[in-house]
Design an enzyme around this catalytic site. Structure first.
Site, short mmCIF file in Angstrom:
data_model
loop_
_atom_site.label_atom_id
_atom_site.label_comp_id
_atom_site.label_asym_id
_atom_site.label_seq_id
_atom_site.Cartn_x
_atom_site.Cartn_y
_atom_site.Cartn_z
N GLY A 133 -15.20 -1.34 4.77
CA GLY A 133 -14.72 -2.44 5.45
C GLY A 133 -15.47 -3.80 5.29
O GLY A 133 -15.78 -4.55 6.29
N HIS A 134 -16.20 -4.01 4.20
CA HIS A 134 -17.13 -4.91 3.83
C HIS A 134 -17.48 -5.00 2.49
O HIS A 134 -17.11 -4.05 1.56
CB HIS A 134 -18.57 -4.83 4.56
N ALA A 135 -18.11 -5.96 2.28
CA ALA A 135 -18.79 -6.10 0.61
C ALA A 135 -20.05 -6.75 0.65
O ALA A 135 -20.67 -7.22 1.95
CB ALA A 135 -17.75 -7.21 -0.23
N ARG B 93 -14.95 -2.66 0.03
CA ARG B 93 -14.68 -1.40 -0.18
C ARG B 93 -14.30 -0.96 1.17
O ARG B 93 -14.77 -1.42 2.27
CB ARG B 93 -16.11 -0.65 -0.61
N TYR C 58 -20.63 -9.24 3.75
CA TYR C 58 -19.25 -10.16 4.12
C TYR C 58 -18.63 -8.90 5.10
O TYR C 58 -18.35 -7.90 4.74
CB TYR C 58 -18.50 -10.06 2.84
#
Length: 138
Positions: A51-53, A98, A123
């Protein structure tokens, strides 16, 4: 970065009747120097991770045991990978959102990272990521 930069890396395997061995060398089998290793385990059924980049960090993700799905998103397109072999690594460059889910019982997800942990590299807001990712793809 676009999804076409993501790839499965077939890691070296030494087959032996006593058990197989796989090894990974930074800047040789993965396209970066390995600065951090971490792993996810005991993930409850139905749970999601990721749940982030990352702005600059690159990763290689390996299903050390069991299986799980990784959905990658470059800001325009999404693609789902199913990892279930300890000798395959999924190379994920920077600027790739992802989500990891569908963990099988007893699965272990190992991550090799190109950078030390730095919160500012993340992010965590998808809208912010999407704006920046699309701007970089122009």
């Amino acid at each position: 970065m676009a999804l076409n930069n993501v790839r499965i890396i077939d890691l070296p395997r030494v087959k032996d009747a006593r058990g197989n061995l796989t090894f990974i060398e930074g800047d040789r089998h993965v396209p970066f120097d390995i600065k951090r290793v971490y792993y996810l385990y005991d993930v409850p059924g139905g749970a999601h991770r990721g749940g982030h980049a990352h702005r600059k960090l690159h990763q290689l993700i390996i299903a050390m045991s069991g299986s799980f799905d990784i959905t990658l998103d470059d800001g325009n397109t999404k693609f789902k990978y199913h990892l279930n072999r300890s000798y395959y690594g999924l190379y994920i460059p920077n600027m790739m959102w992802r989500e990891i889910d569908n963990f099988s019982s007893g699965s272990v997800c190992m991550v090799l990272a190109s950078e030390y942990y730095e919160e500012a590299d993340y992010y965590r807001d998808y809208s912010e990521f999407q704006i920046d990712a699309r701007a970089q793809q122009r």
